[in-house]
Write an enzyme that holds these catalytic residues in place. Sequence first.
Site, PDB file in Angstrom:
ATOM      1  N   HIS A   1      -7.998  -3.507 -12.090  1.00  7.37           N
ATOM      2  CA  HIS A   1      -7.242  -3.059 -10.934  1.00  7.37           C
ATOM      3  C   HIS A   1      -7.926  -1.872 -10.279  1.00  7.37           C
ATOM      4  O   HIS A   1      -8.179  -0.850 -10.918  1.00  7.37           O
ATOM      5  CB  HIS A   1      -5.813  -2.657 -11.320  1.00  7.37           C
TER       6      HIS A   1
ATOM      7  N   HIS B   1      -8.213  -0.287  -5.857  1.00 12.35           N
ATOM      8  CA  HIS B   1      -7.814  -0.540  -4.486  1.00 12.35           C
ATOM      9  C   HIS B   1      -9.048  -1.030  -3.724  1.00 12.35           C
ATOM     10  O   HIS B   1      -9.877  -1.735  -4.290  1.00 12.35           O
ATOM     11  CB  HIS B   1      -7.178   0.714  -3.889  1.00 12.35           C
TER      12      HIS B   1
ATOM     13  N   MET C   1      -7.748   3.662  -7.593  1.00 12.48           N
ATOM     14  CA  MET C   1      -7.425   3.550  -9.011  1.00 12.48           C
ATOM     15  C   MET C   1      -8.585   2.862  -9.715  1.00 12.48           C
ATOM     16  O   MET C   1      -9.292   2.048  -9.101  1.00 12.48           O
ATOM     17  CB  MET C   1      -6.136   2.759  -9.245  1.00 12.48           C
TER      18      MET C   1
ATOM     19  N   GLN D   1       8.567  -2.373 -11.940  1.00 12.19           N
ATOM     20  CA  GLN D   1       8.140  -1.481 -10.858  1.00 12.19           C
ATOM     21  C   GLN D   1       7.378  -2.293  -9.817  1.00 12.19           C
ATOM     22  O   GLN D   1       6.457  -3.050 -10.153  1.00 12.19           O
ATOM     23  CB  GLN D   1       7.224  -0.382 -11.399  1.00 12.19           C
TER      24      GLN D   1
ATOM     25  N   HIS E   1       5.331  -1.867  -6.101  1.00 16.24           N
ATOM     26  CA  HIS E   1       4.741  -0.969  -5.109  1.00 16.24           C
ATOM     27  C   HIS E   1       4.748  -1.683  -3.762  1.00 16.24           C
ATOM     28  O   HIS E   1       4.099  -2.717  -3.580  1.00 16.24           O
ATOM     29  CB  HIS E   1       3.307  -0.620  -5.521  1.00 16.24           C
TER      30      HIS E   1
ATOM     31  N   HIS F   1       2.278  -4.787  -3.091  1.00 19.33           N
ATOM     32  CA  HIS F   1       0.887  -4.444  -3.381  1.00 19.33           C
ATOM     33  C   HIS F   1       0.569  -4.751  -4.833  1.00 19.33           C
ATOM     34  O   HIS F   1      -0.458  -5.351  -5.144  1.00 19.33           O
ATOM     35  CB  HIS F   1       0.635  -2.959  -3.093  1.00 19.33           C
ATOM     36  N   HIS F   2       1.443  -4.345  -5.752  1.00 22.39           N
ATOM     37  CA  HIS F   2       1.316  -4.743  -7.146  1.00 22.39           C
ATOM     38  C   HIS F   2       2.636  -4.531  -7.864  1.00 22.39           C
ATOM     39  O   HIS F   2       3.537  -3.847  -7.351  1.00 22.39           O
ATOM     40  CB  HIS F   2       0.175  -4.003  -7.863  1.00 22.39           C
TER      41      HIS F   2
END
Length: 334
Positions: free
Chosen positions: A214, A216, A289, A145, A147, A69-70
Amino acid sequence: MDKFLFTFFVSLSCVLFATGQEVDTYDFLMPNVWPHRDELYLCTPIRISPHSNYYIVGFEPNATMHTAHHMLLYGCTDPGSNESVWSCGEMQSNEVDDIYNTASPCRSGSQIVYAWARDAPSLHLPKDVGFLIGKDSPIKYLVLQVHYMHRFREDKTDDSGVFLKYTKTRMPRQAGVILLGTSGVIPPRRIEHMETACDINEDKVIHPFAFRTHTHALGKLVTGYVVRQDQSGDVWTLLGKKNPQLPQMFYPVLDTKPIRRDDVLAARCIMNNTNDYPVRIGATNKDEMCNFYLMYWVENDTPLEKKYCFSAGPPYYYWTRARENLNNIPVSSL
């Protein structure tokens, strides 16, 4: 710890720029992890050699939006865990996972270096600009990281990540990122404005060169501004605006004029909640977000100590209620 981590010594490939600057590539990838459930955040670290300075000058993503997703790349003084992989949240984590240990991306010294989503292409920094890591930097570790929205089959693993372009040649311009974002709630069946603003209160001159948005699914438009004062009041200069449903890459800013002490950075997300229920800011894809990333450089100086700027968001915070006493606020429009 070190048996799990790579030291930033060995180049995997090498390019010699026309300027004579040698640029190497480091493959910073997930070590074939298994996302065993939906909405999983996984982190993996590398330790930077404490004996040398390195400058990251480019980022080439190795991921697709169908898998990840990111992705966020954090610079840390200390990583959130001593594991090779751990379960982590967007900014911090208090979840419980039955396979991976749980921790935040960073234990101390957290800052965002790079972000990617929606099949964004590579990013290469301007000439003489780089992110300083290693000996003379608070960034002693990098933490990747990723997601994962959806659970993988048991026979499938993932190595999403980013190819880091770096050099040992000193860059006179250090890069930095400041993230503007909000908390808050978007009421059902409403178009909502999520807004944030913060003063620049450090004696530094920053030169913006790229921005990224950014959200959603509910995000329709994200805008970022620098606000300066003159005799007529606040003057709002647009740094960038973008539909966050497009590839969430870093785009060139619309105005590169230096930003100085007492200027204000401000960002607004226009959200359209067509659902019959409220949607809150949160870490999962069912949440929302509102983020505006500003990438900048400083000349023969260190980046801002301020790395994050968040507001409480609606219904508690709007620009009209900001402690910065903002006026001449731009009219929003899609």
